[in-house]
Motif scaffolding. Sequence first.
Motif, PDB file in Angstrom:
ATOM      1  N   ARG A 158       0.854  -1.192   0.000  1.00 42.88           N
ATOM      2  CA  ARG A 158       0.000   0.000   0.000  1.00 42.88           C
ATOM      3  C   ARG A 158       0.887   1.238   0.000  1.00 42.88           C
ATOM      4  NH1 ARG A 158      -4.392  -2.651  -1.515  1.00 42.88           N
ATOM      5  NH2 ARG A 158      -4.468  -4.611  -0.350  1.00 42.88           N
ATOM      6  N   TRP A 159       0.547   2.191  -0.876  1.00 42.28           N
ATOM      7  CA  TRP A 159       1.340   3.416  -0.943  1.00 42.28           C
ATOM      8  C   TRP A 159       0.480   4.559  -1.458  1.00 42.28           C
ATOM      9  CZ3 TRP A 159       1.829  -0.595  -4.442  1.00 42.28           C
ATOM     10  CH2 TRP A 159       1.560  -0.303  -5.781  1.00 42.28           C
ATOM     11  N   SER A 160       1.069   5.748  -1.516  1.00 42.05           N
ATOM     12  CA  SER A 160       0.380   6.943  -1.990  1.00 42.05           C
ATOM     13  C   SER A 160       1.385   7.824  -2.719  1.00 42.05           C
ATOM     14  CB  SER A 160      -0.243   7.701  -0.810  1.00 42.05           C
ATOM     15  OG  SER A 160      -0.719   8.973  -1.212  1.00 42.05           O
ATOM     16  N   GLY A 166      -0.174   6.762   2.539  1.00 39.64           N
ATOM     17  CA  GLY A 166       0.321   5.512   1.972  1.00 39.64           C
ATOM     18  C   GLY A 166      -0.125   4.296   2.743  1.00 39.64           C
ATOM     19  N   SER A 167       0.214   4.230   4.026  1.00 34.46           N
ATOM     20  CA  SER A 167      -0.150   3.053   4.817  1.00 34.46           C
ATOM     21  C   SER A 167      -1.647   3.047   5.100  1.00 34.46           C
ATOM     22  CB  SER A 167       0.627   3.032   6.132  1.00 34.46           C
ATOM     23  OG  SER A 167       0.214   4.091   6.984  1.00 34.46           O
ATOM     24  N   PRO A 177       4.601   6.050   4.712  1.00 37.61           N
ATOM     25  CA  PRO A 177       4.542   6.116   3.247  1.00 37.61           C
ATOM     26  C   PRO A 177       4.300   4.780   2.552  1.00 37.61           C
ATOM     27  CG  PRO A 177       6.796   6.389   4.030  1.00 37.61           C
ATOM     28  CD  PRO A 177       5.922   6.456   5.235  1.00 37.61           C
ATOM     29  N   LEU A 178       4.565   3.655   3.239  1.00 36.32           N
ATOM     30  CA  LEU A 178       4.382   2.339   2.622  1.00 36.32           C
ATOM     31  C   LEU A 178       4.005   1.335   3.697  1.00 36.32           C
ATOM     32  CD1 LEU A 178       4.855   0.717  -0.164  1.00 36.32           C
ATOM     33  CD2 LEU A 178       6.997  -0.023   0.910  1.00 36.32           C
ATOM     34  N   ARG A 297      -2.893   6.097  -5.123  1.00 31.71           N
ATOM     35  CA  ARG A 297      -3.266   5.723  -3.758  1.00 31.71           C
ATOM     36  C   ARG A 297      -4.006   4.396  -3.823  1.00 31.71           C
ATOM     37  NH1 ARG A 297      -4.444   7.793   1.358  1.00 31.71           N
ATOM     38  NH2 ARG A 297      -6.269   6.887   2.352  1.00 31.71           N
ATOM     39  N   ASN A 298      -3.681   3.476  -2.914  1.00 25.90           N
ATOM     40  CA  ASN A 298      -4.393   2.197  -2.879  1.00 25.90           C
ATOM     41  C   ASN A 298      -4.647   1.746  -1.442  1.00 25.90           C
ATOM     42  OD1 ASN A 298      -1.837   1.431  -2.111  1.00 25.90           O
ATOM     43  ND2 ASN A 298      -1.512  -0.036  -3.763  1.00 25.90           N
ATOM     44  N   ALA A 299      -4.899   2.711  -0.570  1.00 31.37           N
ATOM     45  CA  ALA A 299      -5.131   2.418   0.842  1.00 31.37           C
ATOM     46  C   ALA A 299      -6.577   2.712   1.217  1.00 31.37           C
ATOM     47  CB  ALA A 299      -4.192   3.236   1.723  1.00 31.37           C
ATOM     48  N   ARG A 300      -7.187   1.778   1.923  1.00 29.20           N
ATOM     49  CA  ARG A 300      -8.522   1.997   2.469  1.00 29.20           C
ATOM     50  C   ARG A 300      -8.405   2.897   3.701  1.00 29.20           C
ATOM     51  NH1 ARG A 300     -12.564  -2.554   5.199  1.00 29.20           N
ATOM     52  NH2 ARG A 300     -14.526  -1.432   4.795  1.00 29.20           N
ATOM     53  N   PRO A 301      -9.325   3.836   3.900  1.00 25.17           N
ATOM     54  CA  PRO A 301      -9.263   4.700   5.084  1.00 25.17           C
ATOM     55  C   PRO A 301      -9.416   3.909   6.380  1.00 25.17           C
ATOM     56  CG  PRO A 301     -10.731   5.619   3.421  1.00 25.17           C
ATOM     57  CD  PRO A 301     -10.399   4.231   2.973  1.00 25.17           C
TER      58      PRO A 301
END
Length: 318
Positions: A158-160, A166-167, A177-178, A297-301
């Motif tokens: 997961r990153w941004s 990101g996390s 960030p990751l 971005r591929n992180a769920r809130p």
Amino acid sequence: MVFCFECFMCFIWSLYGQLCESQFYIIALASIAALLMLCNVHTSFMMCTPGNGCALDVSTTTSSAVGAGYDYSVERGPHTWHVAESNQSPINIESREVQRINFDMPLNWVGYDKLPLGVRLENNGHTLLLRAAYDGASPFIDGADLLSCFSFHEISFRWSWHDGEGSEHTLDNQHYPLEMQCLHTDAADRCHASSRGLLVVSYLFTLSVENPFLNVIIRYLVAVQQAGQCAEIPPFPLNYLMPTFYSDFYSYQGSLTEPPCHRGAEWFISPIPLAISERQLHEFRKLRSRSGSRIERNARPVQDLCDRIVNLNRYRRV
């Protein structure tokens, strides 16, 4: 191209006969050994691919099942996902509010120092996946308060585009960030028919110096920049990416973080953030989604903790 095992074996025996007739026995044996090794790696990865048999088919519960029906945009992002509302992941961990747990048996990491037959990277349009094929049992975790043995299945990231995000998980409301999430499945549940019996070991990364262990995959990300691309890379032991820990780690009951976000997953959060450099992080940001644009971005809130308890687990040496 469809792989035909019977045709492959016919070819091997034909080659063997021709070489033996010419009295090149050593060449014959070496050729057969090399071809069988390639066959073994290919067959192992076929077993690791969702939909190719029950042994590792967790396509209904893991990130392997992602499709074109969702993403992280305004139109199809997490706020539009129709999933259960309780016991969801990720969460924020408040270090002052955790419950401290002592146990007499440390976590037991088995096989993470073992060299796999092969390692495969895949860009599925949402994230980067890493899978490994083994000759025999996959690495597994047991011990501590685990009620079963959990075998390694795959790693996702997961990153941004922004260093301050990101996390998925946060510690005291701080993003990293990751985040690297290592999915494990209950070794006793061979068909993995549901999300019960899942363990996810998570590692957070902080911007720092170059991490040489990450370079075992960083240098090959150029081969999977486009969605749908896969690349088999030189194998390496999983503990290059997954440092073992035995105490002072967080745990809680949650869910997977991609639709359908099945509940029933136990999360272990590594106690010490790992290093990643700006250059290495930039290589992740070059990966592209199904639309052709970069995965920004591929992180769920973060989800509500509600009445769940987060544990800080410590190994009590006797």
